[in-house]
Design a protein around this motif. Sequence first.
Motif, short mmCIF file in Angstrom:
data_model
loop_
_atom_site.label_atom_id
_atom_site.label_comp_id
_atom_site.label_asym_id
_atom_site.label_seq_id
_atom_site.Cartn_x
_atom_site.Cartn_y
_atom_site.Cartn_z
N LYS A 139 0.98 -1.26 0.04
CA LYS A 139 -0.01 -0.08 -0.01
C LYS A 139 0.92 1.26 -0.18
O LYS A 139 1.92 1.31 0.79
N ARG A 141 1.01 5.82 -1.17
CA ARG A 141 0.34 6.89 -1.60
C ARG A 141 0.01 6.92 -3.35
O ARG A 141 0.82 6.44 -4.00
N LYS A 142 -1.19 7.39 -3.65
CA LYS A 142 -1.30 7.31 -5.11
C LYS A 142 -0.30 7.79 -6.14
O LYS A 142 0.21 7.54 -7.15
N PHE A 145 2.50 5.65 -6.71
CA PHE A 145 2.56 4.14 -7.36
C PHE A 145 3.71 3.87 -8.38
O PHE A 145 4.14 2.99 -8.35
N VAL A 171 1.23 -4.06 -6.48
CA VAL A 171 0.83 -2.53 -5.41
C VAL A 171 -0.83 -2.56 -5.46
O VAL A 171 -1.55 -3.30 -6.21
N GLU A 173 -3.48 -0.84 -5.44
CA GLU A 173 -4.16 0.44 -6.15
C GLU A 173 -5.53 0.72 -5.63
O GLU A 173 -5.90 1.77 -5.57
N ASP A 175 -6.61 0.47 -2.69
CA ASP A 175 -6.49 0.88 -1.05
C ASP A 175 -5.08 1.78 -0.74
O ASP A 175 -4.36 1.22 -0.27
N PRO A 176 -5.25 2.97 -1.49
CA PRO A 176 -3.69 3.79 -1.31
C PRO A 176 -3.71 4.56 0.06
O PRO A 176 -4.76 4.69 0.77
N GLU A 179 -3.33 10.69 0.93
CA GLU A 179 -2.26 11.55 0.28
C GLU A 179 -1.62 12.60 1.46
O GLU A 179 -0.57 13.28 1.06
#
Length: 230
Positions: A139, A141-142, A145, A171, A173, A175-176, A179
């Motif tokens: 997991k 942060r978006k 990625f 990854v 994606e 459930d990031p 931010e």
Amino acid sequence: MSHVHAMSDDQVAGELKKMTAFIRQEAEEKASEIRFKADEEFASEKAKLVREETSAIDTSYEKKFKQASMSQQITRSTVSNKTRLRILSSRQELLDSLFEQGSKKLKEVSKDKGKYQSILKNLILEGAYALAEDKLQVKARKADFDLVKKAIEEAQSEYKEKIGKDVSISVNESDPLPEGSAGGVIVAGTGGRIDINNTFEERLKLLETDALPSIRVTLFGENENRKFHD
């Protein structure tokens, strides 16, 4: 027939004078003896009263001295304790300030992409070694990625080189990490039931707990925990 010689007036007066002188002398001697005894008793009583008064003064002084000494010790102890608490409070404020500054600087780490990718690789590897499973999810942060995917490739290669077997890392994606996070990753295995939290915030918490004794020694010296003396 005997003759009784009658005493003349002068002779009678002379005898009375002698008797009076004798009585007066005895009276004066008795009075002198009484005065002497009175003086002795007065001196003795005076000495006794002086001794008693001196003893009372000594006792009173000793009592007051002990009270003053005890009061001084209490004051010194109170001042010492207040000083110790003030010092401990100041030290804690300094430590809190250091970790607060550290928390603010965490967000700057991810700005250097090359350095950050290397850190991500090591954080992923640490989780892989700890979990020792064939399939893992990461997991992040978006915004991270792309970097995380590159870090995963490096981690998989190093894992195979060190352990001698493959590990599949993907990854998560869907459930990031939020931010607002400073960065880092969470490595999960066994269907997500077990994970290694290697986010920067969590690592800082661990540092705050595990490294605190060493930080205290560095900042305050080896005798930081010594007793405070008066």
